[in-house]
Design an enzyme around this catalytic site. Sequence first.
Site, PDB file in Angstrom:
ATOM      1  N   ASN A 191       0.827  -1.206   0.000  1.00  0.00           N
ATOM      2  CA  ASN A 191       0.000   0.000   0.000  1.00  0.00           C
ATOM      3  C   ASN A 191       0.863   1.259   0.000  1.00  0.00           C
ATOM      4  OD1 ASN A 191      -2.123  -1.786   0.159  1.00  0.00           O
ATOM      5  ND2 ASN A 191      -2.343  -1.586   2.388  1.00  0.00           N
TER       6      ASN A 191
ATOM      7  N   HIS B 105       6.099  -0.665  -2.648  1.00  0.00           N
ATOM      8  CA  HIS B 105       5.589  -0.027  -3.866  1.00  0.00           C
ATOM      9  C   HIS B 105       5.595   1.487  -3.751  1.00  0.00           C
ATOM     10  CE1 HIS B 105       3.271  -3.923  -5.123  1.00  0.00           C
ATOM     11  NE2 HIS B 105       4.554  -3.994  -5.364  1.00  0.00           N
TER      12      HIS B 105
ATOM     13  N   CYS C 101      12.552  12.248  -8.342  1.00  0.00           N
ATOM     14  CA  CYS C 101      12.947  12.925  -9.572  1.00  0.00           C
ATOM     15  C   CYS C 101      13.219  11.893 -10.671  1.00  0.00           C
ATOM     16  CB  CYS C 101      14.207  13.766  -9.338  1.00  0.00           C
ATOM     17  SG  CYS C 101      14.773  14.575 -10.849  1.00  0.00           S
TER      18      CYS C 101
ATOM     19  N   CYS D  91      12.566  19.482  -9.518  1.00  0.00           N
ATOM     20  CA  CYS D  91      13.265  18.698  -8.489  1.00  0.00           C
ATOM     21  C   CYS D  91      14.109  19.657  -7.648  1.00  0.00           C
ATOM     22  CB  CYS D  91      14.177  17.684  -9.186  1.00  0.00           C
ATOM     23  SG  CYS D  91      15.425  16.954  -8.108  1.00  0.00           S
TER      24      CYS D  91
ATOM     25  N   CYS E 195      18.089  18.785  -8.657  1.00  0.00           N
ATOM     26  CA  CYS E 195      18.685  19.101  -9.964  1.00  0.00           C
ATOM     27  C   CYS E 195      17.938  20.209 -10.692  1.00  0.00           C
ATOM     28  CB  CYS E 195      18.735  17.847 -10.851  1.00  0.00           C
ATOM     29  SG  CYS E 195      17.118  17.302 -11.437  1.00  0.00           S
TER      30      CYS E 195
ATOM     31  N   ASN F 288      -8.162 -12.774   4.574  1.00  0.00           N
ATOM     32  CA  ASN F 288      -8.826 -12.182   3.402  1.00  0.00           C
ATOM     33  C   ASN F 288     -10.315 -12.477   3.498  1.00  0.00           C
ATOM     34  OD1 ASN F 288      -9.541 -11.457   0.653  1.00  0.00           O
ATOM     35  ND2 ASN F 288      -7.369 -11.679   0.149  1.00  0.00           N
ATOM     36  N   LEU F 289     -11.082 -11.796   2.630  1.00  0.00           N
ATOM     37  CA  LEU F 289     -12.532 -12.077   2.577  1.00  0.00           C
ATOM     38  C   LEU F 289     -12.787 -13.409   1.868  1.00  0.00           C
ATOM     39  CD1 LEU F 289     -13.884  -8.544   1.514  1.00  0.00           C
ATOM     40  CD2 LEU F 289     -13.731  -9.506   3.827  1.00  0.00           C
ATOM     41  N   GLU F 290     -11.793 -13.790   1.040  1.00  0.00           N
ATOM     42  CA  GLU F 290     -11.891 -15.054   0.269  1.00  0.00           C
ATOM     43  C   GLU F 290     -10.462 -15.474  -0.033  1.00  0.00           C
ATOM     44  OE1 GLU F 290     -13.895 -13.740  -3.274  1.00  0.00           O
ATOM     45  OE2 GLU F 290     -12.177 -12.491  -3.871  1.00  0.00           O
TER      46      GLU F 290
ATOM     47  N   ALA G 114     -10.586  -7.784   7.875  1.00  0.00           N
ATOM     48  CA  ALA G 114      -9.369  -7.695   8.707  1.00  0.00           C
ATOM     49  C   ALA G 114      -9.641  -7.031  10.050  1.00  0.00           C
ATOM     50  CB  ALA G 114      -8.307  -6.917   7.942  1.00  0.00           C
TER      51      ALA G 114
END
Length: 225
Positions: free
Chosen positions: A89, A106, A114, A133, A136, A198-200, A216
């Site tokens: 997440n 992630h 940059c 940036c 630079c 999980n839900l499934e 959860a």
Amino acid sequence: MNKIVILTGAGISAESGLGTFRAEGGLWAQHKIEDVATPEGFARDPRLVVDFYNARRAQAAEASPNAGHLALAKLEAAFPGEVVLITQNVDDLHERAGMSRVMHMHGALSGALCAACDHRWPAPMVMAAGDSCPNCQRPSARPDIVWFGEMPYDMDEIFEHLSGADMFASIGTSGNVYPAAGFVAEARRFGARTVEFNLEPSLVGSQFDDIRIGPATQTLPVWVD
Ligand code: BV8
């Protein structure tokens, strides 16, 4: 048991009101992955992509951690051994629940990157395409998010943790996206016990020793207590 490695996905933030990716009406239903979560999409239309993440940054700021996030923070505080949390997440709800050690494989909405010099800095609430940036000075700021086709962060450290895990818990992820979906096989290779919340069952559900079905916010507090 002295090391628990936890992987979370969009499902743990669902009850905080943040959309998941593949549910009905989810994030990917509103946008095509290739348009908003690939470097090619960003090159094609940086404004669309920056606005997509501005909207999610604003939503995340409005959201609050839920009982699932809080249960994991309680586990980290109470467990005598080591707890390592790896999240797919990009929201900061684990941190705001009090988790001290969060690996955002992630990337994170709170970060800017940059595209020219790889410098990273805290993202403003609202980014604009062509922001410069601070390092630079080139107009090459982008969200510090790992898009499809890009290498997730900290993979060496993550595989190090998986090789030493006694318990691997995967929470609220569909098992669609690699390399995260491969972590359960890696943990098993080194003898970890594995549990999915999980839900499934996810696409890799059959690889877990134990599956706890339900939201959860209900299954994690029971597991942690
Ligand atoms: C890489 C940031 C290599 C963006 C994301 C073919 C086969 C295998 C792999 C590939 C392939 N083709 C391409 C690949 C690689 C690709 C990939 O896996 N593609 C998939 C789609 C096939 N992966 C990559 O590109 C990765 N990089 O491989 O690099 C490389 C090598 C060398 C050099 C360079 C590169 C990078 C992937 C990262 C992409 N970025 N996120 C953003 O957030 O906007 S991925 C995105 O989807 C999310 O971040 C999230 O991580 C991911 C998975 O989503 P989930 O979290 O699982 O969410 P989802 O909606 O799917 O599921 C929610 C689950 O929660 C459901 O199961 C639901 O039942 C459950 N749930 C709902 N409510 C609750 C709940 N559970 C409990 N309680 C509830 N209340």
